[in-house]
Design a protein around this motif. Structure first.
Motif, PDB file in Angstrom:
ATOM      1  N   ASN A 166       7.546   1.542   6.776  1.00 11.62           N
ATOM      2  CA  ASN A 166       6.371   1.905   7.568  1.00 11.62           C
ATOM      3  C   ASN A 166       6.555   3.078   8.534  1.00 11.62           C
ATOM      4  O   ASN A 166       5.761   3.234   9.470  1.00 11.62           O
ATOM      5  N   ALA A 167       7.570   3.887   8.312  1.00  7.47           N
ATOM      6  CA  ALA A 167       7.779   5.086   9.136  1.00  7.47           C
ATOM      7  C   ALA A 167       8.739   6.002   8.386  1.00  7.47           C
ATOM      8  O   ALA A 167       9.501   5.536   7.529  1.00  7.47           O
ATOM      9  N   PRO A 168       8.710   7.292   8.680  1.00  2.00           N
ATOM     10  CA  PRO A 168       9.664   8.200   8.049  1.00  2.00           C
ATOM     11  C   PRO A 168      11.096   7.905   8.508  1.00  2.00           C
ATOM     12  O   PRO A 168      11.403   8.016   9.698  1.00  2.00           O
ATOM     13  N   VAL A 169      11.942   7.513   7.567  1.00  4.51           N
ATOM     14  CA  VAL A 169      13.352   7.236   7.852  1.00  4.51           C
ATOM     15  C   VAL A 169      14.181   8.019   6.845  1.00  4.51           C
ATOM     16  O   VAL A 169      13.958   7.922   5.636  1.00  4.51           O
ATOM     17  N   ILE A 170      15.142   8.801   7.340  1.00  3.78           N
ATOM     18  CA  ILE A 170      15.937   9.670   6.465  1.00  3.78           C
ATOM     19  C   ILE A 170      17.424   9.425   6.692  1.00  3.78           C
ATOM     20  O   ILE A 170      17.887   9.369   7.831  1.00  3.78           O
ATOM     21  N   ILE A 171      18.143   9.298   5.572  1.00  2.00           N
ATOM     22  CA  ILE A 171      19.588   9.086   5.611  1.00  2.00           C
ATOM     23  C   ILE A 171      20.282  10.388   5.223  1.00  2.00           C
ATOM     24  O   ILE A 171      20.022  10.941   4.151  1.00  2.00           O
ATOM     25  N   GLY A 172      21.150  10.866   6.081  1.00  2.00           N
ATOM     26  CA  GLY A 172      21.889  12.083   5.793  1.00  2.00           C
ATOM     27  C   GLY A 172      23.234  11.782   5.157  1.00  2.00           C
ATOM     28  O   GLY A 172      23.737  10.658   5.213  1.00  2.00           O
ATOM     29  N   HIS A 173      23.819  12.790   4.545  1.00  2.00           N
ATOM     30  CA  HIS A 173      25.151  12.679   3.952  1.00  2.00           C
ATOM     31  C   HIS A 173      26.180  12.494   5.065  1.00  2.00           C
ATOM     32  O   HIS A 173      26.066  13.097   6.128  1.00  2.00           O
ATOM     33  N   GLY A 174      27.194  11.665   4.841  1.00  2.00           N
ATOM     34  CA  GLY A 174      28.207  11.432   5.855  1.00  2.00           C
ATOM     35  C   GLY A 174      28.925  12.695   6.300  1.00  2.00           C
ATOM     36  O   GLY A 174      29.348  12.807   7.448  1.00  2.00           O
ATOM     37  N   ILE A 175      29.048  13.650   5.389  1.00  2.00           N
ATOM     38  CA  ILE A 175      29.751  14.906   5.723  1.00  2.00           C
ATOM     39  C   ILE A 175      28.772  15.999   6.148  1.00  2.00           C
ATOM     40  O   ILE A 175      29.064  17.183   6.033  1.00  2.00           O
ATOM     41  N   SER A 176      27.623  15.594   6.645  1.00  4.15           N
ATOM     42  CA  SER A 176      26.572  16.555   6.992  1.00  4.15           C
ATOM     43  C   SER A 176      27.058  17.639   7.956  1.00  4.15           C
ATOM     44  O   SER A 176      27.656  17.361   8.997  1.00  4.15           O
TER      45      SER A 176
END
Length: 312
Positions: A273-283
């Motif tokens: 129910n909301a924008p949730v974004i997972i980044g790469h661990g080595i971002s």
């Protein structure tokens, strides 16, 4: 608009995350504010070193961090003041409009499910990723890790989520949806893909074009590629290795350059129910910047409302 960013998440945090936030700020409008969630005693010196005014960010101070190797459910409960837990509290309370982190992927999934929860009607949310196309543009691959085991109706819903995401974020109208399989024929595959094929063929909710094989991933046969999270994660990690291999071999190629995860920032959890974004661990800072900009795009397009209408 308030874009929440976990400053403590990622292998190179907090420096990479703070530098990424600075770069994102340069591309945001005046009414688009970044909310940095993390240890202020670590954030402020980085901002000072880069001659950046801390007042341009809203900073939410916290001292706890959920490590990459911690158990997601236990960590969320036992560390309520961690940057990820606090981020989801702010998201649930409407204090921020989106939340992104390059930290513990499991904690991000659990946090999203426990706080903002799934869109009514969605069985399981999916993590989506970008697939570069050989002739330009991109496709959407989902699920890439949230659901190792799936049922046919779940894969059908992934097709719906992916189609909406492709249309409103990447301007792909009437996206062609393909089901990843070991053959193009309807009867091919395991019990899951055979049953999923029937469901997807019979619905008018998506533009289903049938089965596709692994060799079709980078051509224009399908815009949205649907699979279970086990298969999708294997495919994603294999695709990511192409870019690394070209660098090691000293090759320079525009197509393989587009496999660089930094360009896309992160992978959204679709169906919550909301924008949730997972980044790469080595971002890197570049990846963090693009993760924040993707958050902005998801807020601006009101894509969550589009999901709610589709599953109403």
């Amino acid at each position: 608009m308030k874009i929440g960013l976990d400053i403590m998440g990622g292998d190179y945090a907090p420096k990479a995350t703070v530098l990424g936030a600075i770069e994102a700020y340069k591309q945001l409008k005046e009414d688009q504010k970044l909310v940095l969630i993390g240890d202020r005693t670590l954030i402020d010196p980085i901002l000072k070193d880069n001659n950046f005014n801390p007042d341009l960010f809203q900073i939410i101070h916290t001292t706890e961090v959920i490590g990459m190797g911690e158990h997601p459910t236990k960590a969320i409960v036992q560390k309520p003041n961690s940057s990820i837990s606090l981020g989801f509290t702010l998201l649930k309370d409407g204090e921020i409009d989106s939340f992104a982190s390059a930290g513990n992927t499991g904690a991000m999934l659990v946090g999203a499910m426990f706080s903002v929860k799934t869109v009514p009607g969605v069985i399981r949310p999916a993590i989506a990723s970008i697939v570069p196309k050989a002739k330009g543009g991109c496709g959407i691959l989902l699920d890439v890790g949230a659901n190792a085991d799936c049922k046919p109706d779940t894969l059908l819903q992934f097709g719906i989520l992916g189609s909406i995401y492709a249309e409103h974020i990447y301007n792909i109208a009437n996206a062609k949806v393909g089901l990843m399989n070991i053959g193009e024929e309807e009867e091919k595959g395991n019990l899951l893909t055979q049953a999923s094929y029937t469901l997807m063929k019979e619905t008018e909710l998506i533009n289903f074009i049938g089965n596709i094989e692994g060799r079709d991933l980078f051509n224009d046969k399908a815009d949205v590629i649907v699979c279970d999270g086990f298969t999708g994660n294997v495919v994603l990690k294999l695709a990511e290795s192409f870019y690394v291999l070209t660098l090691k071999k000293g090759m320079k190629d525009e197509f393989f350059d587009r496999f660089n995860y930094e360009q896309y920032g992160g992978s959204p959890i679709l169906g919550v129910n909301a924008p949730v974004i997972i980044g790469h661990g080595i971002s890197s800072p570049e990846a963090i910047k693009n993760m924040a900009l993707l958050s902005r795009d998801m807020i601006e397009t009101k894509i969550i409302d589009k999901f709610k209408i589709a599953f109403n």
